[in-house]
Design an enzyme around this catalytic site. Sequence first.
Site, PDB file in Angstrom:
ATOM      1  N   ASP A 120      10.014 -52.064  -1.142  1.00 12.80           N
ATOM      2  CA  ASP A 120       9.139 -53.215  -1.374  1.00 12.80           C
ATOM      3  C   ASP A 120       9.376 -53.854  -2.736  1.00 12.80           C
ATOM      4  O   ASP A 120       8.743 -54.848  -3.080  1.00 12.80           O
ATOM      5  CB  ASP A 120       7.664 -52.833  -1.199  1.00 12.80           C
ATOM      6  CG  ASP A 120       7.146 -51.867  -2.247  1.00 12.80           C
ATOM      7  OD1 ASP A 120       7.897 -51.496  -3.176  1.00 12.80           O
ATOM      8  OD2 ASP A 120       5.964 -51.465  -2.137  1.00 12.80           O
ATOM      9  N   LEU A 121      10.278 -53.274  -3.513  1.00  5.13           N
ATOM     10  CA  LEU A 121      10.656 -53.756  -4.842  1.00  5.13           C
ATOM     11  C   LEU A 121       9.504 -53.743  -5.839  1.00  5.13           C
ATOM     12  O   LEU A 121       9.526 -54.451  -6.841  1.00  5.13           O
ATOM     13  CB  LEU A 121      11.299 -55.148  -4.761  1.00  5.13           C
ATOM     14  CG  LEU A 121      12.587 -55.219  -3.942  1.00  5.13           C
ATOM     15  CD1 LEU A 121      13.118 -56.648  -3.911  1.00  5.13           C
ATOM     16  CD2 LEU A 121      13.641 -54.252  -4.492  1.00  5.13           C
ATOM     17  N   SER A 122       8.495 -52.910  -5.588  1.00  4.86           N
ATOM     18  CA  SER A 122       7.411 -52.775  -6.558  1.00  4.86           C
ATOM     19  C   SER A 122       7.888 -52.018  -7.804  1.00  4.86           C
ATOM     20  O   SER A 122       7.392 -52.254  -8.897  1.00  4.86           O
ATOM     21  CB  SER A 122       6.204 -52.065  -5.943  1.00  4.86           C
ATOM     22  OG  SER A 122       6.556 -50.769  -5.497  1.00  4.86           O
TER      23      SER A 122
ATOM     24  N   GLN B 169       4.412 -44.387  -4.372  1.00  4.39           N
ATOM     25  CA  GLN B 169       3.706 -44.848  -5.562  1.00  4.39           C
ATOM     26  C   GLN B 169       3.882 -43.689  -6.539  1.00  4.39           C
ATOM     27  O   GLN B 169       3.365 -42.607  -6.317  1.00  4.39           O
ATOM     28  CB  GLN B 169       2.233 -45.094  -5.231  1.00  4.39           C
ATOM     29  CG  GLN B 169       1.400 -45.733  -6.327  1.00  4.39           C
ATOM     30  CD  GLN B 169       1.351 -44.960  -7.636  1.00  4.39           C
ATOM     31  OE1 GLN B 169       1.931 -45.399  -8.635  1.00  4.39           O
ATOM     32  NE2 GLN B 169       0.708 -43.816  -7.680  1.00  4.39           N
TER      33      GLN B 169
ATOM     34  N   TYR C 295      -1.569 -38.205  -7.006  1.00  2.54           N
ATOM     35  CA  TYR C 295      -0.141 -38.304  -6.713  1.00  2.54           C
ATOM     36  C   TYR C 295       0.389 -36.967  -6.196  1.00  2.54           C
ATOM     37  O   TYR C 295       1.053 -36.898  -5.167  1.00  2.54           O
ATOM     38  CB  TYR C 295       0.632 -38.739  -7.964  1.00  2.54           C
ATOM     39  CG  TYR C 295       2.126 -38.592  -7.821  1.00  2.54           C
ATOM     40  CD1 TYR C 295       2.866 -39.512  -7.083  1.00  2.54           C
ATOM     41  CD2 TYR C 295       2.794 -37.519  -8.398  1.00  2.54           C
ATOM     42  CE1 TYR C 295       4.239 -39.363  -6.929  1.00  2.54           C
ATOM     43  CE2 TYR C 295       4.157 -37.363  -8.260  1.00  2.54           C
ATOM     44  CZ  TYR C 295       4.871 -38.288  -7.521  1.00  2.54           C
ATOM     45  OH  TYR C 295       6.231 -38.135  -7.368  1.00  2.54           O
TER      46      TYR C 295
ATOM     47  N   LYS D 230       1.815 -35.839  -2.394  1.00  3.66           N
ATOM     48  CA  LYS D 230       3.126 -35.240  -2.118  1.00  3.66           C
ATOM     49  C   LYS D 230       2.968 -33.958  -1.302  1.00  3.66           C
ATOM     50  O   LYS D 230       3.724 -33.695  -0.379  1.00  3.66           O
ATOM     51  CB  LYS D 230       3.895 -34.979  -3.411  1.00  3.66           C
ATOM     52  CG  LYS D 230       4.392 -36.252  -4.070  1.00  3.66           C
ATOM     53  CD  LYS D 230       5.324 -37.000  -3.135  1.00  3.66           C
ATOM     54  CE  LYS D 230       5.983 -38.183  -3.776  1.00  3.66           C
ATOM     55  NZ  LYS D 230       6.992 -38.798  -2.919  1.00  3.66           N
TER      56      LYS D 230
END
Length: 179
Positions: free
Chosen positions: A32-34, A81, A147, A151
Amino acid sequence: MRALVTGGAGFIGSTLVDRLLSEGHEVTVVDDLSRGRLENLTSAREAGSRFTFRQLGLTDPAIGDLVADLAPEVVFHLAAQIDVRLSVEDPVRDAEVNVVGTVRLAEAARRAGVRRIVFTSSGGSIYGPVTDLPVAESRPVDPMSPYAAGKVAGEVYLEMFAKLYGIEWAGVAPANVYG
């Protein structure tokens, strides 16, 4: 081999893409190129018809159609993310990308007959604070951030997909990658 690399415009992903292409594989990158950058794929774009790029996020339901159309043999799942601080500030968004996105991708892979998913986890966070190195994979997980919890959840979901649907998976858990 036909490979799909999520997060393939990132530091690790683009290096993997270059390696796969150098070995003669067909590679599609979904990013998504974030965080990733198109310039990381400059050499990949020289591979001609063996390389394709699609700008798309894992939370987009269109990922299912894309995986079905591509019918990759292997999915290398690096998209995430990745900012621990952002995960603490917005744990719901973190879970949408890292947990729901992984489940959406795994389900799309299952429906498309993908043979294997290679999941990038996080050796630097899923085990919590450690003092004894190296950390053994047998050590109990102890996530200390959304985060890290995401995972761990991704690994649990992929194991469930293996048991329930027979899709193979492997995990890679690098610690604190820099570049």
